[in-house]
Design a protein around this motif. Structure first.
Motif, PDB file in Angstrom:
ATOM      1  N   CYS A  72      39.417  46.707  27.073  1.00 38.49           N
ATOM      2  CA  CYS A  72      38.159  46.024  26.760  1.00 38.49           C
ATOM      3  C   CYS A  72      37.595  46.627  25.480  1.00 38.49           C
ATOM      4  O   CYS A  72      37.238  47.816  25.459  1.00 38.49           O
ATOM      5  N   VAL A  94      35.190  39.211  28.129  1.00 41.41           N
ATOM      6  CA  VAL A  94      34.378  39.779  29.205  1.00 41.41           C
ATOM      7  C   VAL A  94      33.066  39.008  29.216  1.00 41.41           C
ATOM      8  O   VAL A  94      32.415  38.880  28.180  1.00 41.41           O
ATOM      9  N   GLN A 132      33.796  48.423  37.070  1.00 43.41           N
ATOM     10  CA  GLN A 132      32.807  48.390  35.996  1.00 43.41           C
ATOM     11  C   GLN A 132      31.390  48.680  36.477  1.00 43.41           C
ATOM     12  O   GLN A 132      30.961  48.199  37.522  1.00 43.41           O
ATOM     13  N   ARG A 191      32.245  41.191  38.795  1.00 47.22           N
ATOM     14  CA  ARG A 191      33.334  42.181  38.807  1.00 47.22           C
ATOM     15  C   ARG A 191      34.638  41.611  39.368  1.00 47.22           C
ATOM     16  O   ARG A 191      35.287  42.205  40.218  1.00 47.22           O
ATOM     17  N   THR A 192      34.982  40.421  38.906  1.00 45.84           N
ATOM     18  CA  THR A 192      36.271  39.835  39.261  1.00 45.84           C
ATOM     19  C   THR A 192      37.024  39.513  37.974  1.00 45.84           C
ATOM     20  O   THR A 192      36.502  39.708  36.873  1.00 45.84           O
ATOM     21  N   ALA A 193      38.252  39.021  38.133  1.00 47.66           N
ATOM     22  CA  ALA A 193      39.026  38.602  36.967  1.00 47.66           C
ATOM     23  C   ALA A 193      39.757  37.321  37.323  1.00 47.66           C
ATOM     24  O   ALA A 193      40.116  37.103  38.479  1.00 47.66           O
ATOM     25  N   SER A 203      32.704  40.014  34.381  1.00 45.67           N
ATOM     26  CA  SER A 203      33.973  39.490  34.865  1.00 45.67           C
ATOM     27  C   SER A 203      34.897  39.292  33.677  1.00 45.67           C
ATOM     28  O   SER A 203      34.442  39.141  32.545  1.00 45.67           O
ATOM     29  N   PHE A 204      36.189  39.322  33.980  1.00 43.89           N
ATOM     30  CA  PHE A 204      37.191  39.169  32.925  1.00 43.89           C
ATOM     31  C   PHE A 204      37.801  37.776  33.031  1.00 43.89           C
ATOM     32  O   PHE A 204      38.204  37.350  34.115  1.00 43.89           O
ATOM     33  N   ALA A 260      38.164  45.295  36.740  1.00 34.24           N
ATOM     34  CA  ALA A 260      36.841  44.652  36.833  1.00 34.24           C
ATOM     35  C   ALA A 260      35.993  45.311  37.923  1.00 34.24           C
ATOM     36  O   ALA A 260      34.794  45.540  37.748  1.00 34.24           O
ATOM     37  N   GLN A 296      41.874  42.631  37.836  1.00 37.91           N
ATOM     38  CA  GLN A 296      40.910  42.630  38.946  1.00 37.91           C
ATOM     39  C   GLN A 296      40.516  44.055  39.340  1.00 37.91           C
ATOM     40  O   GLN A 296      39.346  44.353  39.567  1.00 37.91           O
TER      41      GLN A 296
END
Lengths: 420, 420
Positions: free
Chosen positions: A317, A347, A272, A352-354, A277-278, A269, A266
């Motif tokens: 990544c 990805v 970035q 921008r979350t995981a 998101s991951f 992410a 997180q």
């Protein structure tokens, strides 16, 4: 001109993941948050481009220097011991400090300072046996990382602390800012999860009440093996992975420590540039640690991805077409034994979350190679070759430091110790 | 290629200079000594000249970098609190860390990392009031030193710890290696001695048994004034002195901390290229602290020169004709208030040792200017403007943190605190 890269609390004293005074990480974060400065406006920066900025929770700070184009990258970490072998504890602490540089693809370190506190509860004999081994472990790992310990500070404290400060001055080409993941990238992890679960389960061998909760799902021998695997995994440098980040064009990376795989994913992410998101599909876990965490209910949150790790792997990544090659290459014997990597997720476009998918695949990892070191299959009584000493590390925690290595290694270390 | 500059233990927990488990500095030194590497042979060094080497106990490590002619200079220190005001404690810790760079004539610092441990014995309220003030004090002192805190680590520990890592990358002209004293040089000291005596005497105001031993030679008011002087002296940066080392062609310097004036003078003497010895004739001491140390028998060893100091002054070897000019210049208002310097001894031909003459002249220093800060003349009851909290810092030590500053300063800090 200075840019931020604040570390949060990642160290908790030994004795289980949720002591009554467990650090509230948000609170400690709050203390550090006031330190962060906004990045300078572009016009203040030579060339008109803002210099690299890292946010709270990332691994190292990056400081543009007054001298042409160079950056100062540095990181500090310190820890309470988590394994019984002081030599290995020293190696683990150093590996964990260096790991913050490796997460930025940096393979060199110009200087290491050591931070040490000696427990004033130790007897003179305990101190004289334990601390030189811990220092030697730290120093040996630094040497393996191509650097030396040139300074530091040592104090007395109720608890033992070991840590360090790793510093490098480098050209922009030497580091990879952790902010360029793109949709379609693949997530790779370079060490298995479950180190803290293994360390705790190993302590429970001496705690019948706790042991009763897990003995139906795991044997003593399996716990010993998991503990050994965790110890050697934690002591392994992420340096090879850092070098391969350049070879395979990594877009971003972080190392997995106190916030667990999901917490660090997180954090990464959030850094970035692109809207990504991951999503984590696979969890490589030290053999049997998933079973233990299930038997303990919600205690460890290993399958939720928030179980703290110590000196964990890099989460990288990579472009999709490079990921499998990265995982194959890192196992090459030319880098020595003990390196592995798994593709664990993807990805995708996002905010921008995981997250971890609902039913992630558990990859049981039981084959961490420990070349040259005899692994005792079961817990044993100390022999004449062991250094057996006991020390209270924290309220309620009683740790036995016992070296469980072959006597030839032992002699070597003993000799070093006597020279000090 | 890395060169040594190891720090010894200089931090002892609060509660008096000789607790039962007082650190045996030789033992801790022994732990670090094994780290020191021999300097590289000249042929391994670019240009064929060995790069600068610093021995054990000196202030910073100096590492030649891979990038043309630059050196990495860095130092780390951490401390247990010694004064009651957390904001001032933060300033003192930062001043002490930076002082190791200043001792090498370095006036710039590229980066500061902060090391912090929060006492898990503090209540949430205590923690939320004390720690942000300590962090702010540290940060403000860093800013005064022209640098910023860009990272660090925070953990829980039984005792509060605050410290940092100061790093600079510089050209050879920016630092003065502490090794070129010549016979005929003069020794100059830039802060008065007796900081730890003052801090201890102040604690004894609340300890009738101890107070009875010194009350015949000192009044409560004098102890309060000495404590205030010590606190502001410790919080003052040695940066001005570092700059003037270049102006007046200093040959060597060190800063005075845990080993006392004599211990650090001896360390500095050992580093000298020439066959010199240092002879100390004068001891500038915070007013009344000499009387207290005499009343306490051998407890403090202040007049022997081995009483530990915190964030003490620079001890500088200057050419004879420059020393008086240095002492006059540092008092110039252009550097702000609060700077002083005394000629305290001479450099003569000798075998790299240091000593204090039999009956040194005691220079009583009672005029440390504290511009803009109201100094309470006597101990007082807390008012509504004070933050009054209590915390056990170590076994047997009970410290009351009480801000004793005017309410306008108070409001300013309160606002900062609430923003965090």
């Amino acid at each position: 001109m200075s840019l931020a890269g604040l570390r949060l609390c990642e160290a908790a004293p030994p004795g289980g993941p949720r002591p009554p005074w467990s650090p509230a990480q948000e609170t400690l974060l709050g203390l550090l948050a006031g330190l962060q400065q906004p990045p300078p406006p572009a016009e203040d920066v030579p060339g008109g481009f803002p210099a690299p900025t890292l946010g709270i929770g990332m691994d190292s700070c990056v400081i543009p220097l007054r001298h042409g184009g160079l950056s100062l990258v540095q990181t500090t970490d310190f820890f309470y011991p988590s394994v019984e072998d002081p030599y290995m504890q020293g190696r683990i602490a150093c590996a964990n400090v260096l790991s913050d540089l490796y997460a930025m693809g940096i393979t060199e370190c110009d200087n290491m300072l050591m931070l040490l506190s000696v427990s004033q509860k130790m007897s003179e004999e305990e101190r004289d046996k334990i601390m030189p081994l811990m220092v030697k472990g730290f120093r040996d790992a630094a040497e393996e990382g191509g650097t030396s310990v040139t300074g530091g500070q040592t104090v007395y404290n109720p608890w033992i602390i070991i840590g360090g400060v790793a510093t490098v001055v480098c050209q922009p080409s030497e580091f990879i800012m952790p902010e360029n993941a793109v949709p379609g990238d693949v997530l790779v992890l370079t060490k298995p999860l479950g180190t803290q679960v293994a360390v705790n389960a190993h302590q429970w061998l001496d705690n019948p009440e706790r042991w009763n909760k897990i003995k139906l799902v795991v044997s003593e021998e399996e716990v010993e093996l998991a503990y050994q695997e965790a110890m050697y995994s934690m002591a392994t440098l992420n340096r090879t992975a850092a070098g391969l980040m350049h070879t395979f064009n990594a877009h971003a990376a972080t190392d997995i420590t106190g916030f667990g795989i999901l917490g660090h994913a997180q954090n990464l992410a959030k850094q970035q540039h692109n809207e990504v998101s991951f999503v984590i599909h696979n969890l490589p876990i030290i053999a049997k640690m998933a079973a233990i965490t299930k038997a303990c209910g919600n205690r460890f949150k290993l399958l939720h991805g928030t179980s703290p790790e110590t000196s964990g792997g890099l989460l990288i990544c990579l472009p999709r077409e490079q990921a499998a090659r990265f995982c194959a290459e890192i196992k090459s014997p030319k880098y020595g034994e003990g390196h592995q990597a798994w593709i664990i997720g993807i990805v995708e476009k996002g905010n921008r979350t995981a997250r971890i998918i609902d039913k992630p695949r558990i990859i049981e990892d039981g084959a961490w190679p420990c070349s040259g070191v005899e692994q005792p299959a079961v817990r044993r009584e100390p022999s004449d070759n062991d250094i057996v000493v006991s020390v209270h590390l924290s309220p309620g925690t009683f740790a036995v430091f016992m070296k469980q290595l072959p006597s030839n290694t032992m002699d070597d270390r003993g000799a070093v110790e006597s020279r000090q």
